[in-house]
Write a protein that holds these residues in place. Structure first.
Motif, PDB file in Angstrom:
ATOM      1  N   HIS A  82       0.841  -1.194   0.000  1.00  0.00           N
ATOM      2  CA  HIS A  82       0.000   0.000   0.000  1.00  0.00           C
ATOM      3  C   HIS A  82       0.875   1.243   0.000  1.00  0.00           C
ATOM      4  O   HIS A  82       1.788   1.372   0.821  1.00  0.00           O
ATOM      5  CB  HIS A  82      -0.904   0.021   1.242  1.00  0.00           C
ATOM      6  CG  HIS A  82      -1.717  -1.230   1.416  1.00  0.00           C
ATOM      7  ND1 HIS A  82      -2.966  -1.390   0.852  1.00  0.00           N
ATOM      8  CD2 HIS A  82      -1.452  -2.385   2.087  1.00  0.00           C
ATOM      9  CE1 HIS A  82      -3.446  -2.580   1.180  1.00  0.00           C
ATOM     10  NE2 HIS A  82      -2.543  -3.200   1.932  1.00  0.00           N
ATOM     11  N   SER A  83       0.597   2.173  -0.898  1.00  0.00           N
ATOM     12  CA  SER A  83       1.371   3.405  -0.983  1.00  0.00           C
ATOM     13  C   SER A  83       0.976   4.363   0.137  1.00  0.00           C
ATOM     14  O   SER A  83       0.006   4.135   0.873  1.00  0.00           O
ATOM     15  CB  SER A  83       1.140   4.085  -2.342  1.00  0.00           C
ATOM     16  OG  SER A  83      -0.155   4.653  -2.383  1.00  0.00           O
ATOM     17  N   LYS A  84       1.716   5.458   0.247  1.00  0.00           N
ATOM     18  CA  LYS A  84       1.405   6.466   1.256  1.00  0.00           C
ATOM     19  C   LYS A  84       0.059   7.137   0.985  1.00  0.00           C
ATOM     20  O   LYS A  84      -0.526   7.747   1.880  1.00  0.00           O
ATOM     21  CB  LYS A  84       2.519   7.521   1.300  1.00  0.00           C
ATOM     22  CG  LYS A  84       3.860   6.972   1.789  1.00  0.00           C
ATOM     23  CD  LYS A  84       4.925   8.046   1.806  1.00  0.00           C
ATOM     24  CE  LYS A  84       6.261   7.480   2.288  1.00  0.00           C
ATOM     25  NZ  LYS A  84       7.324   8.518   2.300  1.00  0.00           N
ATOM     26  N   LYS A  85      -0.426   7.025  -0.245  1.00  0.00           N
ATOM     27  CA  LYS A  85      -1.716   7.610  -0.618  1.00  0.00           C
ATOM     28  C   LYS A  85      -2.823   6.555  -0.662  1.00  0.00           C
ATOM     29  O   LYS A  85      -3.796   6.696  -1.385  1.00  0.00           O
ATOM     30  CB  LYS A  85      -1.593   8.295  -1.979  1.00  0.00           C
ATOM     31  CG  LYS A  85      -0.603   9.454  -1.992  1.00  0.00           C
ATOM     32  CD  LYS A  85      -0.535  10.113  -3.368  1.00  0.00           C
ATOM     33  CE  LYS A  85       0.448  11.271  -3.374  1.00  0.00           C
ATOM     34  NZ  LYS A  85       0.522  11.905  -4.714  1.00  0.00           N
ATOM     35  N   MET A  86      -2.665   5.505   0.123  1.00  0.00           N
ATOM     36  CA  MET A  86      -3.629   4.407   0.115  1.00  0.00           C
ATOM     37  C   MET A  86      -5.033   4.885   0.493  1.00  0.00           C
ATOM     38  O   MET A  86      -5.202   5.874   1.206  1.00  0.00           O
ATOM     39  CB  MET A  86      -3.184   3.307   1.082  1.00  0.00           C
ATOM     40  CG  MET A  86      -3.178   3.707   2.552  1.00  0.00           C
ATOM     41  SD  MET A  86      -2.574   2.397   3.649  1.00  0.00           S
ATOM     42  CE  MET A  86      -3.952   1.264   3.655  1.00  0.00           C
ATOM     43  N   ASP A  87      -6.022   4.150   0.020  1.00  0.00           N
ATOM     44  CA  ASP A  87      -7.425   4.430   0.321  1.00  0.00           C
ATOM     45  C   ASP A  87      -7.784   3.726   1.629  1.00  0.00           C
ATOM     46  O   ASP A  87      -8.062   2.525   1.645  1.00  0.00           O
ATOM     47  CB  ASP A  87      -8.296   3.918  -0.830  1.00  0.00           C
ATOM     48  CG  ASP A  87      -9.771   4.241  -0.644  1.00  0.00           C
ATOM     49  OD1 ASP A  87     -10.176   4.551   0.495  1.00  0.00           O
ATOM     50  OD2 ASP A  87     -10.522   4.162  -1.637  1.00  0.00           O
ATOM     51  N   TRP A  88      -7.758   4.475   2.735  1.00  0.00           N
ATOM     52  CA  TRP A  88      -8.023   3.868   4.035  1.00  0.00           C
ATOM     53  C   TRP A  88      -9.452   3.362   4.148  1.00  0.00           C
ATOM     54  O   TRP A  88      -9.715   2.347   4.804  1.00  0.00           O
ATOM     55  CB  TRP A  88      -7.718   4.864   5.153  1.00  0.00           C
ATOM     56  CG  TRP A  88      -6.260   4.944   5.456  1.00  0.00           C
ATOM     57  CD1 TRP A  88      -5.385   5.905   5.039  1.00  0.00           C
ATOM     58  CD2 TRP A  88      -5.495   4.010   6.224  1.00  0.00           C
ATOM     59  NE1 TRP A  88      -4.117   5.631   5.503  1.00  0.00           N
ATOM     60  CE2 TRP A  88      -4.155   4.478   6.237  1.00  0.00           C
ATOM     61  CE3 TRP A  88      -5.795   2.831   6.896  1.00  0.00           C
ATOM     62  CZ2 TRP A  88      -3.127   3.799   6.893  1.00  0.00           C
ATOM     63  CZ3 TRP A  88      -4.782   2.150   7.561  1.00  0.00           C
ATOM     64  CH2 TRP A  88      -3.464   2.632   7.550  1.00  0.00           C
ATOM     65  N   GLY A  89     -10.383   4.027   3.507  1.00  0.00           N
ATOM     66  CA  GLY A  89     -11.763   3.549   3.537  1.00  0.00           C
ATOM     67  C   GLY A  89     -11.882   2.160   2.945  1.00  0.00           C
ATOM     68  O   GLY A  89     -12.565   1.284   3.494  1.00  0.00           O
ATOM     69  N   LYS A  90     -11.212   1.943   1.845  1.00  0.00           N
ATOM     70  CA  LYS A  90     -11.207   0.627   1.208  1.00  0.00           C
ATOM     71  C   LYS A  90     -10.502  -0.393   2.101  1.00  0.00           C
ATOM     72  O   LYS A  90     -10.938  -1.549   2.209  1.00  0.00           O
ATOM     73  CB  LYS A  90     -10.507   0.716  -0.147  1.00  0.00           C
ATOM     74  CG  LYS A  90     -10.485  -0.591  -0.917  1.00  0.00           C
ATOM     75  CD  LYS A  90      -9.811  -0.402  -2.277  1.00  0.00           C
ATOM     76  CE  LYS A  90      -9.778  -1.724  -3.054  1.00  0.00           C
ATOM     77  NZ  LYS A  90      -9.092  -1.562  -4.370  1.00  0.00           N
ATOM     78  N   PHE A  91      -9.407   0.031   2.746  1.00  0.00           N
ATOM     79  CA  PHE A  91      -8.670  -0.858   3.652  1.00  0.00           C
ATOM     80  C   PHE A  91      -9.571  -1.310   4.803  1.00  0.00           C
ATOM     81  O   PHE A  91      -9.578  -2.485   5.167  1.00  0.00           O
ATOM     82  CB  PHE A  91      -7.439  -0.134   4.195  1.00  0.00           C
ATOM     83  CG  PHE A  91      -6.517  -1.007   5.010  1.00  0.00           C
ATOM     84  CD1 PHE A  91      -5.630  -1.867   4.400  1.00  0.00           C
ATOM     85  CD2 PHE A  91      -6.543  -0.944   6.402  1.00  0.00           C
ATOM     86  CE1 PHE A  91      -4.771  -2.664   5.151  1.00  0.00           C
ATOM     87  CE2 PHE A  91      -5.696  -1.736   7.161  1.00  0.00           C
ATOM     88  CZ  PHE A  91      -4.807  -2.600   6.534  1.00  0.00           C
ATOM     89  N   TYR A  92     -10.335  -0.385   5.374  1.00  0.00           N
ATOM     90  CA  TYR A  92     -11.250  -0.731   6.464  1.00  0.00           C
ATOM     91  C   TYR A  92     -12.305  -1.724   5.998  1.00  0.00           C
ATOM     92  O   TYR A  92     -12.648  -2.677   6.707  1.00  0.00           O
ATOM     93  CB  TYR A  92     -11.964   0.515   7.004  1.00  0.00           C
ATOM     94  CG  TYR A  92     -11.064   1.594   7.551  1.00  0.00           C
ATOM     95  CD1 TYR A  92      -9.865   1.298   8.192  1.00  0.00           C
ATOM     96  CD2 TYR A  92     -11.412   2.950   7.410  1.00  0.00           C
ATOM     97  CE1 TYR A  92      -9.050   2.302   8.678  1.00  0.00           C
ATOM     98  CE2 TYR A  92     -10.604   3.955   7.909  1.00  0.00           C
ATOM     99  CZ  TYR A  92      -9.418   3.632   8.541  1.00  0.00           C
ATOM    100  OH  TYR A  92      -8.608   4.626   9.025  1.00  0.00           O
ATOM    101  N   ARG A  93     -12.833  -1.514   4.794  1.00  0.00           N
ATOM    102  CA  ARG A  93     -13.901  -2.377   4.282  1.00  0.00           C
ATOM    103  C   ARG A  93     -13.396  -3.765   3.901  1.00  0.00           C
ATOM    104  O   ARG A  93     -14.063  -4.766   4.167  1.00  0.00           O
ATOM    105  CB  ARG A  93     -14.570  -1.735   3.060  1.00  0.00           C
ATOM    106  CG  ARG A  93     -15.354  -0.464   3.352  1.00  0.00           C
ATOM    107  CD  ARG A  93     -16.178  -0.044   2.137  1.00  0.00           C
ATOM    108  NE  ARG A  93     -15.343   0.179   0.952  1.00  0.00           N
ATOM    109  CZ  ARG A  93     -14.773   1.334   0.646  1.00  0.00           C
ATOM    110  NH1 ARG A  93     -14.934   2.381   1.450  1.00  0.00           N
ATOM    111  NH2 ARG A  93     -14.045   1.466  -0.456  1.00  0.00           N
TER     112      ARG A  93
END
Length: 288
Positions: free
Chosen positions: A219-230
């Motif tokens: 995961h890059s520094k600009k990762m989608d945290w919302g997607k990670f949570y889901r």
């Protein structure tokens, strides 16, 4: 022989994890014919669970467990958070076993490099891997998780940090995770990926099995945290720096160290249990 005790019993695993007592007895009888220590019923149950109750796979994992752990003594022996070399490692990162498991029984382990650490600290890779393996064993000690999810946050990794990494030593750790680990991996997430790590990953990739590589996500520094949570880990199981509700990395790190310190007798007993071996499964740690 020193008795190796966990915080659960084999009978509990038979009752709650749908293990067959006959399978435990079969593995126990087989172990008595091998040049290895005699595992406890609880340890045998862990091996069976990690191999989806397949007795032949379990036998292979049992042999690998003793072979690898008794080969890499600088990683798997003399395990204490109070050792000077371990204390040096603890200064460069946060080492966290998340205090809450996921709804599907997954244990989460997170290692995060600290910002602004002194690159010249005299830490080495073996104590680092020792701490990680202690964390894994600490989670298993409480009660076997369904799976492990491991997070490596490499945001503050530097070239001097990477210069300490020895591929031959990392190979031992990967071999243990893939062949002798008495639990199962669900995923490995590398957070805040940095380009300087690409070369190291390329060197290690040949030692990583296809199924483990496929469960490893970068995961890059600009990762989608919302997607990670889901899709990966919910906020209930993450520290506040990741938008979670478990408190800060500092707090979870301190709680983890307290657990590891409390398990010193367990770590010692596990080592003493493994000492009853022959030349077939013992050996020296790999050189750098």
């Amino acid at each position: 022989m020193t008795e190796l005790k966990f915080n659960f019993t084999a009978l509990q695993l038979i009752e709650y994890e749908n293990l067959q007592e006959e399978s435990i007895e079969n593995i126990k009888k087989w172990c008595a014919t091998q040049a290895i220590p005699q595992p406890t019923d609880e340890l045998i149950a862990l091996f069976l669970l990690s191999c989806n109750r397949d007795e032949e796979r379990t036998k292979t994992t049992v042999i690998a467990y003793y072979r690898i752990k008794n080969k890499a003594v600088e990683i798997f022996n003399n395990r204490s958070v109070n050792l000077p070399e371990v204390q040096e490692v603890l200064q460069i990162g946060y080492f966290c076993v998340m205090p809450r498991r996921t709804v599907d029984g997954c244990a989460i382990v997170c290692i995060k490099a600290k910002p602004n650490t002194n690159d010249d600290k005299h830490w080495s890779i073996r104590p680092l891997l020792k701490v990680i393996c202690m964390m894994l064993d600490a989670a298993i000690y409480e009660y076997p998780p369904k799976y492990f999810l491991i997070i490596f946050d490499v945001k503050h990794l530097t070239l001097k940090h990477l210069s300490r990494i020895k591929p031959k030593v990392i190979k031992i750790f990967l071999e243990y995770l893939q062949e002798g680990f008495p639990s199962k991996l669900k995923a490995i997430h590398v957070i805040n990926m940095v380009s300087i790590l690409n070369k190291t990953i390329k060197l290690l990739k040949p030692f990583i099995k296809k199924d483990v590589w496929e469960m490893t996500k970068f995961h890059s520094k600009k990762m989608d945290w919302g997607k990670f949570y889901r899709e990966c880990v919910g906020t209930d199981n993450l520290p506040e720096e990741y938008g979670g509700s478990l408190g800060s990395f500092e707090i979870v790190h301190e709680i983890t160290l307290q657990k590891l310190n409390a398990l010193e007798d367990f770590f010692l007993n596990e080592e003493l249990h493994r000492r009853v071996v022959t030349a077939d499964v013992s050996g020296e740690d790999t050189e750098d």
